[in-house]
Design a protein around this motif. Structure first.
Motif, mmCIF file in Angstrom:
data_model
loop_
_atom_site.group_PDB
_atom_site.id
_atom_site.type_symbol
_atom_site.label_atom_id
_atom_site.label_comp_id
_atom_site.label_asym_id
_atom_site.label_seq_id
_atom_site.Cartn_x
_atom_site.Cartn_y
_atom_site.Cartn_z
ATOM 1 N N VAL A 43 28.768 35.654 42.321
ATOM 2 C CA VAL A 43 30.227 36.146 42.030
ATOM 3 C C VAL A 43 31.183 34.843 42.308
ATOM 4 C CG1 VAL A 43 32.211 37.759 42.348
ATOM 5 C CG2 VAL A 43 29.863 38.617 42.136
ATOM 6 N N PHE A 44 31.018 34.246 43.439
ATOM 7 C CA PHE A 44 31.964 33.155 43.637
ATOM 8 C C PHE A 44 31.492 32.061 42.560
ATOM 9 C CE2 PHE A 44 32.368 29.509 46.879
ATOM 10 C CZ PHE A 44 33.535 29.068 46.772
ATOM 11 N N ILE A 45 30.424 31.753 42.248
ATOM 12 C CA ILE A 45 30.238 30.682 41.442
ATOM 13 C C ILE A 45 31.079 31.197 40.168
ATOM 14 C CG2 ILE A 45 28.488 29.469 39.967
ATOM 15 C CD1 ILE A 45 26.869 29.787 42.435
ATOM 16 N N ALA A 46 30.730 32.199 39.731
ATOM 17 C CA ALA A 46 31.589 32.713 38.427
ATOM 18 C C ALA A 46 33.123 32.707 38.817
ATOM 19 C CB ALA A 46 31.091 34.224 38.116
ATOM 20 N N ALA A 47 33.404 33.065 39.615
ATOM 21 C CA ALA A 47 34.998 32.840 40.039
ATOM 22 C C ALA A 47 35.302 31.292 39.869
ATOM 23 C CB ALA A 47 35.342 33.471 41.236
ATOM 24 N N ILE A 48 34.512 30.344 40.283
ATOM 25 C CA ILE A 48 34.748 28.940 40.263
ATOM 26 C C ILE A 48 35.138 28.568 38.914
ATOM 27 C CG2 ILE A 48 34.344 26.703 40.715
ATOM 28 C CD1 ILE A 48 33.108 27.787 43.389
ATOM 29 N N LEU A 49 33.981 28.988 37.987
ATOM 30 C CA LEU A 49 33.872 28.761 36.572
ATOM 31 C C LEU A 49 35.179 29.472 35.831
ATOM 32 C CD1 LEU A 49 30.081 29.226 35.980
ATOM 33 C CD2 LEU A 49 31.277 27.030 35.847
ATOM 34 N N ALA A 52 38.071 27.211 36.260
ATOM 35 C CA ALA A 52 38.015 25.931 35.749
ATOM 36 C C ALA A 52 38.531 26.179 34.439
ATOM 37 C CB ALA A 52 36.506 25.374 35.726
ATOM 38 N N HIS A 53 38.460 27.220 33.624
ATOM 39 C CA HIS A 53 38.663 27.777 32.258
ATOM 40 C C HIS A 53 40.011 28.461 32.286
ATOM 41 C CE1 HIS A 53 34.381 27.261 31.646
ATOM 42 N NE2 HIS A 53 34.545 26.824 30.572
ATOM 43 N N GLY A 54 40.695 28.343 33.494
ATOM 44 C CA GLY A 54 42.109 29.090 33.385
ATOM 45 C C GLY A 54 42.229 30.413 33.395
#
Length: 216
Positions: A43-49, A52-54
């Motif tokens: 979920v953390f990685i998904a949140a960073i992505l 990155a996409h605003g």
């Protein structure tokens, strides 16, 4: 892990973030750090992505992840300190920790001490029990808090930098990788060898400071 399984995990993570936002991110990472088998790291990685996409803001994402990781570790340490080793023996099966695996992780933590707390978050299965195990082994609060904060900072910083940089430079990275594939793998092997050497030297240093009484 197959590509299909990874894709399913990321889609699930995106759904959780869409529904619960920063609170969901905090809760999952917090729970993962004291024993719950939840996909906090995914979920953390998904949140960073998403940032990155605003779709999210990167500063709240990083702050939530760091606080949740530190505080979850503190709760886990308290569980281990006051609940003892029997906690992991009784409930370890819920996070795929059987007695054999627990013995291996415990031996590793005894051998490498502080390095175990700092690096444990990077390994699935160990990430859920490192704090409880540190508490079971009667590490001092001061030592644990210091290395827990350092570990959380490294974990959050590593994934934030990697995902943001990788996401923005994916096509270029792939072209460079295909052109220098052999050197990339040689570099990975070198890093692995250096890491093993550092762990070995740390183990020898600890052995000299705490000699085995059975050897005398």
């Amino acid at each position: 892990m197959s590509h299909e399984h990874l894709h399913h995990l990321m889609e699930t993570a995106r759904g959780l973030l869409h529904q619960y936002g920063y609170a969901g991110l905090f809760a999952l990472i917090f729970a993962e750090n004291f024993g719950f088998p939840v996909p906090g790291e995914t979920v953390f990685i998904a949140a960073i992505l998403a940032a990155a996409h605003g779709e999210m803001r990167i500063v709240p994402v990083v702050v939530c992840a760091w606080l949740a990781s530190v505080l979850g570790g503190v709760v886990g340490f308290a569980i281990g300190r006051f609940g003892g080793h029997r906690v992991l023996q009784k409930y370890g099966g819920y996070i795929w920790i059987n007695s054999e695996r627990l013995a291996k992780v415990e031996a590793f933590s005894k051998k490498y001490g502080a390095a175990f707390v700092i690096l444990a978050r990077f390994f699935e299965g160990v990430r859920q029990i490192y704090a409880i195990l540190a508490g079971c082994m009667a590490a001092s609060w001061r030592s644990f808090l210091l290395h827990n904060v350092l570990g959380a900072t490294l974990w959050v910083g590593f994934w934030t930098a990697l995902v943001l940089w990788f996401g923005r430079n994916l096509r270029h990275i792939w072209d460079v990788f295909k052109e220098h594939e052999v050197y990339v793998f040689l570099g990975i092997a070198l890093i692995a060898a250096l890491s093993a050497l550092l762990l070995h030297l740390e183990a020898r240093r600890r052995a000299r400071r705490n000699p085995d009484p059975n050897m005398t």
